[in-house]
Structure formats: structure tokens, C-alpha cells
Design a protein around this motif. Structure first.
Motif, PDB file in Angstrom:
ATOM      1  N   GLU A  25      33.188  41.568  28.940  1.00  9.73           N
ATOM      2  CA  GLU A  25      34.611  41.673  29.295  1.00  9.73           C
ATOM      3  C   GLU A  25      34.937  40.729  30.458  1.00  9.73           C
ATOM      4  OE1 GLU A  25      38.050  43.138  28.107  1.00  9.73           O
ATOM      5  OE2 GLU A  25      36.150  43.945  27.318  1.00  9.73           O
ATOM      6  N   PHE A  26      34.059  40.695  31.437  1.00  5.52           N
ATOM      7  CA  PHE A  26      34.283  39.812  32.593  1.00  5.52           C
ATOM      8  C   PHE A  26      34.274  38.345  32.173  1.00  5.52           C
ATOM      9  CE2 PHE A  26      33.349  43.323  35.579  1.00  5.52           C
ATOM     10  CZ  PHE A  26      34.338  43.072  36.509  1.00  5.52           C
ATOM     11  N   TYR A  31      37.544  36.400  35.757  1.00  3.68           N
ATOM     12  CA  TYR A  31      36.396  36.437  36.677  1.00  3.68           C
ATOM     13  C   TYR A  31      35.096  36.063  35.955  1.00  3.68           C
ATOM     14  CZ  TYR A  31      40.066  39.422  38.424  1.00  3.68           C
ATOM     15  OH  TYR A  31      41.292  39.924  38.783  1.00  3.68           O
TER      16      TYR A  31
ATOM     17  N   ASP B  60      40.473  42.635  43.277  1.00  2.69           N
ATOM     18  CA  ASP B  60      41.211  42.391  42.029  1.00  2.69           C
ATOM     19  C   ASP B  60      40.458  42.935  40.818  1.00  2.69           C
ATOM     20  OD1 ASP B  60      43.235  41.145  43.380  1.00  2.69           O
ATOM     21  OD2 ASP B  60      42.651  39.110  42.848  1.00  2.69           O
ATOM     22  N   MET B  61      39.140  42.687  40.779  1.00  2.00           N
ATOM     23  CA  MET B  61      38.337  43.187  39.652  1.00  2.00           C
ATOM     24  C   MET B  61      38.421  44.706  39.570  1.00  2.00           C
ATOM     25  SD  MET B  61      34.845  41.055  40.236  1.00  2.00           S
ATOM     26  CE  MET B  61      34.920  39.298  40.549  1.00  2.00           C
ATOM     27  N   ASN B  64      41.911  45.723  38.377  1.00  7.37           N
ATOM     28  CA  ASN B  64      42.291  45.302  37.031  1.00  7.37           C
ATOM     29  C   ASN B  64      41.307  45.717  35.945  1.00  7.37           C
ATOM     30  OD1 ASN B  64      44.579  44.031  38.043  1.00  7.37           O
ATOM     31  ND2 ASN B  64      43.446  42.154  38.488  1.00  7.37           N
ATOM     32  N   LEU B  65      40.053  45.902  36.297  1.00  2.00           N
ATOM     33  CA  LEU B  65      39.070  46.137  35.240  1.00  2.00           C
ATOM     34  C   LEU B  65      38.190  47.370  35.438  1.00  2.00           C
ATOM     35  CD1 LEU B  65      37.795  42.505  34.590  1.00  2.00           C
ATOM     36  CD2 LEU B  65      39.033  43.943  32.980  1.00  2.00           C
ATOM     37  N   LEU B  66      37.857  47.678  36.669  1.00  2.00           N
ATOM     38  CA  LEU B  66      36.797  48.679  36.863  1.00  2.00           C
ATOM     39  C   LEU B  66      37.288  50.069  37.229  1.00  2.00           C
ATOM     40  CD1 LEU B  66      34.295  46.454  38.889  1.00  2.00           C
ATOM     41  CD2 LEU B  66      34.073  47.167  36.507  1.00  2.00           C
TER      42      LEU B  66
END
Lengths: 84, 84
Positions: A25-26, A31, B60-61, B64-66
């Protein structure tokens, strides 16, 4: 009263499907510099006053209830906390 | 190269079914002194060299994602690591 923070991680040799999915996913995200993701558990225990040796007791809890020691490693930190 | 350790916990006000189940399990075990268990996630990121500000990028990660910031809190530690 004690606050114990337990970190449970998959052993390096064990495949981590959640981590592999996140890594992929990353790579497709903003990122791509993230090279590896490993996903583990973070467990907070609140332990009341006890006559037991807390460190030994937490090792026992990990081995018997919280951690699958075949595939997972663990480490923990114990903080003494004032009772509420 | 950076190693980042991210700790994700449910906000205090949010019900934690896994933690509640574990708490109950402890009450019926050899460790009834365990008063509360909260279960969160522990995520290790390996990040390659980047011109980005790593701290900002990890925020940001997370957002947005974790992390589901509606119901979860997070904190992280960044370690600079020698490249393999």
C-alpha cells in the motif's frame, strides 16, 4: 498499582501478511520511501497491588495468555503508578 | 535510513472489545490482579533515505494510512539507522 506496556512482534523469520499488505500500500502511495512495515500488538495492562513479583508475573501472563511464543517475540516496560 | 516505531491506541472514551475480552479472561485466570487490558497496534516502519522531513511525513502516514484518528490516538519514535 502498575501500568505495564507490552510490545508483541512477529519473529523476523515469520511472514507478516498485514505488514506485507501495508508495505505494498505504501509503495503505491505518496510515501514510496517506506521500505518495510511490520505490524504487531501493543497491550497496556493495569495491575492492582499484589504480593507477586510483577516482572515474573508479566512474563507468565505473556507466555500463557498474551503471546504466541512460537511465532511472536515480546518485551515490556513496568511503571509504578499511584492508585486512582 | 530510519526505523520508526508507531504506537496506536484506542482513545480512552472508545470501547475496546478485544481489551474487554482479555480483561475478563484475566479475571478468571491465575492473574485476577489485572484490572484492565487495552489492546492497540505496534507498527514498525523502515524508511529509506528521503529529502522529506521524516517527522512530518510520519504524521501524514499515520493520519492518512495507519490510524483512524476518529477513534485512535498515536505516538511514534524515530531512530536513525545505518543503511544495510
Amino acid at each position: 498499582m502498575y501500568k505495564v506496556k507490552v510490545y508483541v512482534t512477529l519473529k523476523e523469520s515469520v511472514i507478516d501478511p498485514a505488514g506485507a499488505a501495508a508495505t505494498k500500500e505504501f509503495k503505491n502511495s505518496d510515501y514510496p520511501e517506506v521500505e518495510q512495515v511490520r505490524v504487531g500488538k501493543y497491550i497496556e495492562l493495569t495491575i492492582g497491588d499484589t504480593s507477586k513479583n510483577v516482572e515474573e508475573a508479566v512474563h507468565d501472563m505473556c507466555k500463557n495468555l498474551l503471546v504466541n511464543t512460537e511465532v511472536e517475540d515480546y518485551r515490556f516496560e513496568i511503571e509504578e503508578a499511584a492508585a486512582k
